[in-house]
Design an enzyme around this catalytic site. Structure first.
Site, PDB file in Angstrom:
ATOM      1  N   HIS A 277       0.847  -1.193   0.000  1.00 32.77           N
ATOM      2  CA  HIS A 277       0.000   0.000   0.000  1.00 32.77           C
ATOM      3  C   HIS A 277       0.879   1.238   0.000  1.00 32.77           C
ATOM      4  CE1 HIS A 277      -3.225   2.814   1.043  1.00 32.77           C
ATOM      5  NE2 HIS A 277      -4.014   1.876   0.565  1.00 32.77           N
ATOM      6  N   GLU A 339      -7.874  -5.389  -0.200  1.00 32.43           N
ATOM      7  CA  GLU A 339      -8.450  -6.134  -1.308  1.00 32.43           C
ATOM      8  C   GLU A 339      -8.362  -7.646  -1.128  1.00 32.43           C
ATOM      9  OE1 GLU A 339      -8.022  -4.256  -5.028  1.00 32.43           O
ATOM     10  OE2 GLU A 339      -8.744  -2.462  -4.027  1.00 32.43           O
TER      11      GLU A 339
HETATM   12  C1  LIG Z   1      -0.701  -0.870  -4.018  1.00 28.39           C
HETATM   13  C2  LIG Z   1       0.633  -0.576  -4.697  1.00 28.39           C
HETATM   14  C3  LIG Z   1       0.340  -0.080  -6.110  1.00 28.39           C
HETATM   15  C4  LIG Z   1       1.369   0.503  -3.918  1.00 28.39           C
HETATM   16  O1  LIG Z   1       2.530   0.701  -4.597  1.00 28.39           O
HETATM   17  P1  LIG Z   1       3.569   1.905  -4.393  1.00 28.39           P
HETATM   18  O2  LIG Z   1       3.395   2.594  -3.115  1.00 28.39           O
HETATM   19  O3  LIG Z   1       3.518   2.738  -5.620  1.00 28.39           O
HETATM   20  O4  LIG Z   1       4.892   1.113  -4.296  1.00 28.39           O
HETATM   21  P2  LIG Z   1       5.753   0.640  -5.507  1.00 28.39           P
HETATM   22  O5  LIG Z   1       4.873   0.215  -6.632  1.00 28.39           O
HETATM   23  O6  LIG Z   1       6.751   1.701  -5.754  1.00 28.39           O
HETATM   24  O7  LIG Z   1       6.444  -0.625  -4.878  1.00 28.39           O
HETATM   25  C5  LIG Z   1       7.602  -0.547  -4.088  1.00 28.39           C
HETATM   26  C6  LIG Z   1       8.361  -1.841  -4.260  1.00 28.39           C
HETATM   27  O8  LIG Z   1       7.628  -2.868  -3.589  1.00 28.39           O
HETATM   28  C7  LIG Z   1       7.295  -3.906  -4.498  1.00 28.39           C
HETATM   29  N1  LIG Z   1       5.912  -4.292  -4.294  1.00 28.39           N
HETATM   30  C8  LIG Z   1       4.895  -3.450  -3.944  1.00 28.39           C
HETATM   31  N2  LIG Z   1       3.760  -4.159  -3.855  1.00 28.39           N
HETATM   32  C9  LIG Z   1       4.061  -5.430  -4.148  1.00 28.39           C
HETATM   33  C10 LIG Z   1       3.307  -6.609  -4.235  1.00 28.39           C
HETATM   34  N3  LIG Z   1       1.988  -6.605  -4.019  1.00 28.39           N
HETATM   35  N4  LIG Z   1       3.918  -7.746  -4.567  1.00 28.39           N
HETATM   36  C11 LIG Z   1       5.236  -7.757  -4.783  1.00 28.39           C
HETATM   37  N5  LIG Z   1       6.024  -6.683  -4.727  1.00 28.39           N
HETATM   38  C12 LIG Z   1       5.433  -5.523  -4.414  1.00 28.39           C
HETATM   39  C13 LIG Z   1       7.400  -3.312  -5.888  1.00 28.39           C
HETATM   40  O9  LIG Z   1       7.733  -4.302  -6.810  1.00 28.39           O
HETATM   41  C14 LIG Z   1       8.451  -2.266  -5.725  1.00 28.39           C
HETATM   42  O10 LIG Z   1       9.691  -2.852  -5.946  1.00 28.39           O
HETATM   43  P3  LIG Z   1      10.633  -2.218  -7.130  1.00 28.39           P
HETATM   44  O11 LIG Z   1      11.040  -0.884  -6.588  1.00 28.39           O
HETATM   45  O12 LIG Z   1      11.731  -3.212  -7.240  1.00 28.39           O
HETATM   46  O13 LIG Z   1       9.766  -2.140  -8.332  1.00 28.39           O
HETATM   47  C15 LIG Z   1       1.498  -1.853  -4.767  1.00 28.39           C
HETATM   48  O14 LIG Z   1       1.795  -2.306  -3.476  1.00 28.39           O
HETATM   49  C16 LIG Z   1       0.846  -2.966  -5.579  1.00 28.39           C
HETATM   50  O15 LIG Z   1       1.023  -2.997  -6.797  1.00 28.39           O
HETATM   51  N6  LIG Z   1       0.109  -3.917  -4.930  1.00 28.39           N
HETATM   52  C17 LIG Z   1      -0.569  -4.953  -5.642  1.00 28.39           C
HETATM   53  C18 LIG Z   1      -1.915  -4.453  -6.179  1.00 28.39           C
HETATM   54  C19 LIG Z   1      -2.932  -4.243  -5.109  1.00 28.39           C
HETATM   55  O16 LIG Z   1      -3.102  -5.038  -4.195  1.00 28.39           O
HETATM   56  N7  LIG Z   1      -3.648  -3.134  -5.235  1.00 28.39           N
HETATM   57  C20 LIG Z   1      -4.667  -2.730  -4.272  1.00 28.39           C
HETATM   58  C21 LIG Z   1      -4.222  -1.573  -3.432  1.00 28.39           C
HETATM   59  S1  LIG Z   1      -5.363  -1.213  -2.126  1.00 28.39           S
END
Ligand SMILES: CC(C)(COP(=O)(O)OP(=O)(O)OC[C@H]1O[C@@H](n2cnc3c(N)ncnc32)[C@H](O)[C@@H]1OP(=O)(O)O)[C@@H](O)C(=O)NCCC(=O)NCCS
Length: 395
Positions: A277, A339
């Site tokens: 998140h 989720e």
């Molecule tokens: C929710 C989300 C978009 C938040 O992302 P964010 O704050 O932008 O963080 P980032 O996308 O920059 O992720 C940071 C790192 O953690 C990793 N990471 C984050 N969520 C992850 C997950 N669910 N599974 C595996 N790795 C994850 C990313 O790969 C990233 O690594 P990188 O820098 O090598 O690419 C992200 O955690 C995600 O994609 N989750 C899965 C989708 C999901 O459940 N969405 C519902 C949200 S309520």
């Protein structure tokens, strides 16, 4: 390749009207873009506040109409106010025959796209105009009228039926579930859906709420502002994860497969849906609340879901600590988000997975509506800057 991107001394570094050099934050992370009295997400403490109340307490004890009224008025209703508000939402939620026919034409399309198009078409048919230059109350009434239609839109799209005008004095949550499943739901199932709808109704300046406020800030009509919010939900990073969470549980199939499956996904660079998140650095309180609901439901998926959740948390923690060691810095913890347990709860009450995003939309639309109303009442056009990374013309 121009390497101006991060160099504040370059002439194409953005500056504000007052000449201040602006800094760049990818994804606007850490940027405060508006004030709101509607909700507060405490990412470090793992708390969600809705208009002065703990969201978990509200979700466990109140109805969706009470919380909607709370967001709208800034306080919980008394019995007479609640009665009037419930009646208003119910009567606004009845779709006229010509709009039912319009929505029916969209059946068969991907459900969330159809929802987005239906809402946009209804706003257009009703002739909603840009709010700028009109009394705020007119636009706020239009918002309420559109939001109240969500259960009927989903019912018509999903079943092709004309929604029954009255459903035994059913509230918003019951009408929603009844419309989707086609049968009067049990009290427990209504309560489970109502808990979910309250937990997800508003959540700070998330992507869809921001999109709605940005559109509203231009003076756009409220149908366009809500449609902008719905548009953002088609991506799995915001609101689209519960369906893929069920796909994950289907693929894992039995608890002893979880570890190998999760490791293989991460090794292949796939993100685990329902984890991570932007704001929470500890457990998402909404997820913990929905996990308790899922435990009470005690459905056939519960054991597999618990083992899968724990396995994902273990493997993600292992990966993150290896990464921290390799990079020599702290990396963020990846915890379960709302989720994951949403998927288990909604499946148990009979909502098909292809309607999970529409169900989220039927909840968050209330938050978008209240944010749009807030924007209208204290508007400033959103207009951030960008750092130009292309070449400059030869002088
Ligand atoms: C929710 C989300 C978009 C938040 O992302 P964010 O704050 O932008 O963080 P980032 O996308 O920059 O992720 C940071 C790192 O953690 C990793 N990471 C984050 N969520 C992850 C997950 N669910 N599974 C595996 N790795 C994850 C990313 O790969 C990233 O690594 P990188 O820098 O090598 O690419 C992200 O955690 C995600 O994609 N989750 C899965 C989708 C999901 O459940 N969405 C519902 C949200 S309520």
């Amino acid at each position: 390749m121009n390497n101006n991107t991060n160099n504040p001394s370059n002439s194409n570094t953005p500056s504000t009207a007052s000449g201040t050099v602006a800094s760049f934050s990818p994804g606007l992370e850490g940027v405060v873009a508006c004030k709101t009295r509607l909700s507060h997400v405490d990412g470090a403490g793992g708390k969600l506040v809705l208009a002065g109340h703990n969201a978990i307490t509200l979700a466990e004890n109140n109805t969706i109409e009470e919380v909607w009224f709370l967001l709208h008025e800034g306080r919980l209703p008394n019995a007479a106010e609640l009665h009037a508000f419930r009646n208003r939402i119910e009567s606004l939620g009845q779709m006229p025959a010509d709009e039912i026919n319009l929505v029916k034409k969209l059946r068969g399309a991907e459900p969330l796209s159809a929802f987005r198009t239906a809402l946009s078409a209804i706003a257009n048919k009703r002739g909603y105009k840009p709010w700028l230059g009109r009394p705020a109350k007119e636009a706020i009434d239009e918002i309420m009228a559109l939001c109240a239609l969500a259960p009927a839109i989903v019912e018509v799209l999903h079943t092709g039926r004309r929604p029954r005008l009255k459903k035994d004095n059913a509230g918003y949550a019951e009408r929603y579930l009844w419309g989707v499943t086609g049968k009067k739901p049990t009290k427990d199932d209504v309560r489970a859906v109502e808990t979910y709808l309250i937990l997800t109704m508003d959540h700070g300046l998330n992507a869809s709420t921001f999109a709605s406020r940005v559109a509203a800030s231009t003076g756009a009509d409220v149908g366009a502002a809500i449609t902008s919010g719905i548009g953002t939900l088609s991506g799995p990073l915001h609101g689209g994860a519960p369906g893929p969470v069920l796909d994950m549980l289907d693929s894992i199939a039995s608890p002893d497969q979880a570890d190998a499956w999760v490791r293989a996904q991460l090794a292949g660079g796939t993100r685990l849906m329902g984890f991570g998140h932007r704001i929470y650095r500890t457990d998402d309180p909404r997820s913990m609340c929905l996990k308790r609901v899922a435990e009470r439901q005690n459905g056939p998926r519960i054991e597999l879901a618990k083992v899968t959740e724990q396995t994902c948390l273990n493997v993600l923690a292992e990966k993150q600590s290896q990464r921290a060691a390799a990079e020599g810095k702290a990396v963020r913890a990846l915890r379960v988000n709302v989720e994951f347990w949403t998927a288990v709860v909604l499946e148990h009450v009979g909502i098909p997975r292809q309607l999970f995003s529409s169900t989220f939309c039927a909840s968050r639309i209330i938050g978008w509506g209240e944010h749009i109303a807030e924007q209208i009442q204290d508007n400033k056009l959103f207009r951030p800057l960008s750092t130009y990374t292309g070449d400059m013309p030869a002088e």
